[in-house]
Design an enzyme around this catalytic site. Structure first.
Site, PDB file in Angstrom:
ATOM      1  N   LYS A  62       0.857  -1.185   0.000  1.00 58.22           N
ATOM      2  CA  LYS A  62       0.000   0.000   0.000  1.00 58.22           C
ATOM      3  C   LYS A  62       0.900   1.244   0.000  1.00 58.22           C
ATOM      4  O   LYS A  62       1.882   1.282   0.733  1.00 58.22           O
ATOM      5  CB  LYS A  62      -0.904  -0.034   1.241  1.00 58.22           C
ATOM      6  CG  LYS A  62      -2.142   0.803   1.105  1.00 58.22           C
ATOM      7  CD  LYS A  62      -3.238   0.370   2.061  1.00 58.22           C
ATOM      8  CE  LYS A  62      -4.420   1.307   1.950  1.00 58.22           C
ATOM      9  NZ  LYS A  62      -5.586   0.854   2.695  1.00 58.22           N
ATOM     10  N   GLU A 105     -19.568  -5.961   9.371  1.00 61.36           N
ATOM     11  CA  GLU A 105     -20.535  -5.195  10.164  1.00 61.36           C
ATOM     12  C   GLU A 105     -21.598  -6.089  10.782  1.00 61.36           C
ATOM     13  O   GLU A 105     -22.023  -5.872  11.924  1.00 61.36           O
ATOM     14  CB  GLU A 105     -21.189  -4.123   9.286  1.00 61.36           C
ATOM     15  CG  GLU A 105     -20.273  -2.959   8.917  1.00 61.36           C
ATOM     16  CD  GLU A 105     -19.307  -3.233   7.772  1.00 61.36           C
ATOM     17  OE1 GLU A 105     -19.427  -4.307   7.133  1.00 61.36           O
ATOM     18  OE2 GLU A 105     -18.427  -2.384   7.510  1.00 61.36           O
ATOM     19  N   ARG A 122     -25.561  -2.227   6.649  1.00 64.03           N
ATOM     20  CA  ARG A 122     -25.301  -3.642   6.352  1.00 64.03           C
ATOM     21  C   ARG A 122     -25.841  -4.575   7.436  1.00 64.03           C
ATOM     22  O   ARG A 122     -25.982  -5.765   7.207  1.00 64.03           O
ATOM     23  CB  ARG A 122     -23.792  -3.877   6.284  1.00 64.03           C
ATOM     24  CG  ARG A 122     -23.161  -3.342   5.070  1.00 64.03           C
ATOM     25  CD  ARG A 122     -22.491  -4.448   4.300  1.00 64.03           C
ATOM     26  NE  ARG A 122     -22.265  -4.026   2.948  1.00 64.03           N
ATOM     27  CZ  ARG A 122     -21.206  -4.339   2.227  1.00 64.03           C
ATOM     28  NH1 ARG A 122     -20.283  -5.109   2.736  1.00 64.03           N
ATOM     29  NH2 ARG A 122     -21.091  -3.913   1.002  1.00 64.03           N
TER      30      ARG A 122
HETATM   31  C1  LIG Z   1     -18.752  -2.304   4.087  1.00 64.54           C
HETATM   32  C2  LIG Z   1     -17.600  -1.371   4.270  1.00 64.54           C
HETATM   33  N1  LIG Z   1     -17.038  -1.266   5.485  1.00 64.54           N
HETATM   34  C3  LIG Z   1     -15.985  -0.419   5.665  1.00 64.54           C
HETATM   35  C4  LIG Z   1     -15.494   0.309   4.624  1.00 64.54           C
HETATM   36  C5  LIG Z   1     -14.371   1.316   4.843  1.00 64.54           C
HETATM   37  N2  LIG Z   1     -13.150   0.913   4.108  1.00 64.54           N
HETATM   38  C6  LIG Z   1     -12.827   1.491   2.947  1.00 64.54           C
HETATM   39  S1  LIG Z   1     -11.433   0.854   2.295  1.00 64.54           S
HETATM   40  C7  LIG Z   1     -11.239  -0.196   3.578  1.00 64.54           C
HETATM   41  C8  LIG Z   1     -10.073  -1.129   3.598  1.00 64.54           C
HETATM   42  C9  LIG Z   1     -10.093  -2.059   2.445  1.00 64.54           C
HETATM   43  O1  LIG Z   1      -8.965  -2.883   2.477  1.00 64.54           O
HETATM   44  P1  LIG Z   1      -8.575  -3.701   1.197  1.00 64.54           P
HETATM   45  O2  LIG Z   1      -9.774  -4.292   0.590  1.00 64.54           O
HETATM   46  O3  LIG Z   1      -7.496  -4.641   1.590  1.00 64.54           O
HETATM   47  O4  LIG Z   1      -8.027  -2.606   0.198  1.00 64.54           O
HETATM   48  P2  LIG Z   1      -6.682  -1.731   0.326  1.00 64.54           P
HETATM   49  O5  LIG Z   1      -7.106  -0.379   0.802  1.00 64.54           O
HETATM   50  O6  LIG Z   1      -5.755  -2.398   1.264  1.00 64.54           O
HETATM   51  O7  LIG Z   1      -6.160  -1.706  -1.049  1.00 64.54           O
HETATM   52  C10 LIG Z   1     -12.261  -0.035   4.517  1.00 64.54           C
HETATM   53  C11 LIG Z   1     -12.369  -0.775   5.773  1.00 64.54           C
HETATM   54  C12 LIG Z   1     -16.127   0.169   3.380  1.00 64.54           C
HETATM   55  N3  LIG Z   1     -15.751   0.875   2.320  1.00 64.54           N
HETATM   56  N4  LIG Z   1     -17.161  -0.675   3.232  1.00 64.54           N
END
Ligand SMILES: Cc1ncc(C[n+]2csc(CCOP(=O)(O)OP(=O)(O)O)c2C)c(N)n1
Length: 596
Positions: A271, A351, A379
């Site tokens: 990242k 969630e 959710r």
């Molecule tokens: C249902 C939901 N819960 C929480 C979030 C907040 N959120 C946005 S990006 C993220 C992390 C995602 O991690 P990953 O899929 O590994 O992608 P990366 O940012 O590491 O590339 C979170 C928790 C969201 N977008 N949707």
């Protein structure tokens, strides 16, 4: 490696030749590494100008190039999970010259959007929807006899959600011809947590052992067969491989295309890749404030008021557990997690599990506090009803970001009054300032039953001690004539000047449920008009609750409801979004004047 975000647009001669991926596919493979460097440089510049999601995009530069190079997009269809990593995709798909409009009114959306581009196959913002959507698209294509490939990009964080597993299960059952690219950077917003994250980490250790040998003679864990979880589910698994090596990516994508059925390519990425400060601090680089705003003071927010409150409270009561579905930092829980690691649960992006876990904790005699964003609580609607409310369990919900948000409709938290209010046994409070917020959190903590305290994003209004908090009791801010403004939550702050100017009664309602019905009855007797104001959908919201009561009692009074109208309000500065919804002092005053 870049160390600085450029203030002026960098030279990107190769990137400038790419209007859409068909131009990209004209380049020779040897040119793609230079293109990656230009794309990364341009992305740094562009996010520096607009702000927005940052680390995730930097981590998929090579992948985005390889996907559009290897597949015939948009005929082949790319579905991105969450969508916060799609800025490089937007730049390569005809939107480079509009990147400065990102997250602005009529500008580019911060996430993929079907209405914005044919390359944005499926709209997102919330996570873990990609595999389900892609499976649907693949089944529809097959049914219609369309020849194309469907490819998903999903992060290790998004993969932790139940929805992703529900979809994997179904993809295997259908033996669908779907390619899933697992972009594993070991990060969610915080470090990714849980058994699955540990499993991926063991896969990566095995890969590193194969490629570099044991580091400093350390014994590494070789019990894991990489990808066995997916192989056992019926997927053709490849990986893990280096997601920043374009040649490796192309080789693997091309090889996978030759096979039909469910396939999963596991990538290791970093990242924030290529920008030193983001690689060092991936958590704080998840998103970026635009350069011109970076020096602004950090003020006390409602989230930080919550964070301080819960840390204080936990020290006095060891029944308290804090739960967050992957939003530790944003919810203000970092200090708590450090001081009370045994009573802190980041459950990953889960969630539904977060809410039912709380129900279980309450059943076991603990006092759980679920810190959750309004938009993500959507959710867990069934869990709220079925697991918490029917059993009348002692769970406190700290519902954050309950407001219009600059990311637009996917993230604005403006439905929770409506959907929580419909559930019996729920108590709902909303503070107008930080002092009353602390009272509400204390009250909710002591209350025996499910209780919501909902608050917006942003700076917390300072307040003074007013009347003590009592279940279902409002606070009279001032008495006036003809009309009474019934303000819910922080809308009290915009109502104050209007009440003064027009000499109206102003009530800080404090509770959405139960309502202060005694006071409402009394107000209808001495006013011509009751005006409700809330930062929630008018449909089914707090104003609706007042209307229902007035009608059910046959009370004689005009009603006016201000809130978010029945439409999705697009991305913008939240102040402008409120203006659009009529949630300003000027709009309140003119609407009251025209009614009176
Ligand atoms: C249902 C939901 N819960 C929480 C979030 C907040 N959120 C946005 S990006 C993220 C992390 C995602 O991690 P990953 O899929 O590994 O992608 P990366 O940012 O590491 O590339 C979170 C928790 C969201 N977008 N949707």
């Amino acid at each position: 490696m870049f160390n600085k975000i450029p203030n002026s647009r960098p030279d990107t001669p190769l990137l400038d030749t790419i209007e859409d991926p068909s131009d990209l596919r004209k380049l020779a493979p040897e040119q793609l590494t230079d293109l990656a460097r230009e794309l990364r440089h341009f992305l740094l510049y562009s996010v520096g100008q607009t702000g927005g999601h940052f680390g995730a995009g930097l981590g998929v530069i090579e992948l985005t190039i390889a996907l559009h190079y290897s597949y015939n997009t948009p005929i082949d269809q790319l579905i991105w999970d969450v969508g916060h990593q799609t800025y490089p995709h937007k730049i390569l798909t005809g939107r480079r010259e509009r990147m400065h409009t990102l997250r602005q009114p009529d500008g580019l959306a911060p996430f993929p959007s079907q209405s914005e581009s044919i390359f944005d196959v499926f709209g997102t913002g919330h996570s873990s929807t990609s595999i389900s959507a892609a499976l649907g698209i693949e089944l529809a294509n097959k049914n219609a006899g369309r020849e194309s490939h469907t490819v998903v990009v999903i992060g290790d964080g998004a993969m932790t959600a139940g929805m992703a597993f529900e979809a994997l299960n179904h993809v295997a059952a259908c033996q669908a011809n779907l390619t899933i690219v697992l972009n594993d950077n070991a990060m969610s917003i915080s470090e990714n947590v849980g058994g699955l994250a540990n499993y991926f980490a063991r896969n990566i250790s095995a890969y590193e052992l194969d490629n570099t040998g044991p580091v400093n003679g350390e014994q590494q864990d070789r019990d894991t067969t990489p990808g066995s979880i997916f192989t056992d589910l019926g997927f053709r698994y490849t990986g893990p491989v280096d997601g920043h090596d374009i040649d490796v990516l192309l080789e693997n994508l091309d090889a996978l295309r030759a096979h039909s059925g469910p396939k999963l390519l596991h990538l290791i990425t970093k990242k924030g890749k290529g920008y030193a400060p983001a690689e060092t601090s991936p958590v704080s680089s998840h998103s970026l404030t635009k350069l011109e705003k970076q020096s602004e003071n950090r003020e006390t927010t409602y989230s930080s008021v919550f964070g301080e409150w819960i840390t204080r409270k936990a020290a006095t009561d060891n029944r308290l557990f804090a739960i967050t579905p992957a939003m530790e930092e944003g919810s203000g829980l970092t200090q708590f997690s450090e001081q009370f690691p045994n009573r802190f649960h980041d459950v990953a992006i889960a969630e539904q599990h977060a809410v039912t876990l709380a129900a279980g904790l309450a059943t076991g005699g603990a006092k759980p506090v679920v810190a959750i964003y309004s938009t993500f609580l959507q959710r867990a609607f069934d869990q709220l009803i079925h697991d918490v409310a029917i059993q009348n369990l002692d769970v406190l919900f700290a519902v954050d970001r309950a407001s219009l948000l600059e990311d637009g409709p996917t993230h604005s938290g403006v439905f929770d009054y409506s959907f929580v209010r419909a559930i019996p046994n729920m108590v709902i409070m909303s503070p107008s300032n930080r002092v009353v917020m602390e009272q509400m959190l204390d009250f909710g903590f002591e209350y025996k039953g499910p209780c919501v305290v909902r608050y917006p994003r942003g700076t917390a209004t300072t307040g003074t001690q007013e009347s003590p908090l009592q279940l279902g009791k409002a606070h009279i801010c001032r008495n006036g004539k003809r009309a009474a403004i019934l303000a819910f939550g922080t809308t009290r702050n915009i109502s104050e000047s209007v009440a003064e100017n027009l000499d109206l009664t102003l009530i800080d309602m404090r509770f959405v449920k139960p309502l202060d019905t005694e006071l409402i009855t009394e107000l209808t007797a001495r006013h011509e008009l009751l005006v409700t104001i809330e930062e929630n959908a008018i449909a089914g919201g707090a104003g609706s609750a007042v209307n229902e009561y007035v009608i059910s009692q046959g009370l004689e009074c005009q009603l006016l409801n201000l809130g978010v109208p029945d439409l999705f309000i697009d991305q913008d500065e939240p102040a402008n979004m409120r203006k659009m919804a009529g949630l300003t002092a000027a709009s309140l005053e003119s609407q009251i004047n025209s009614r009176l």
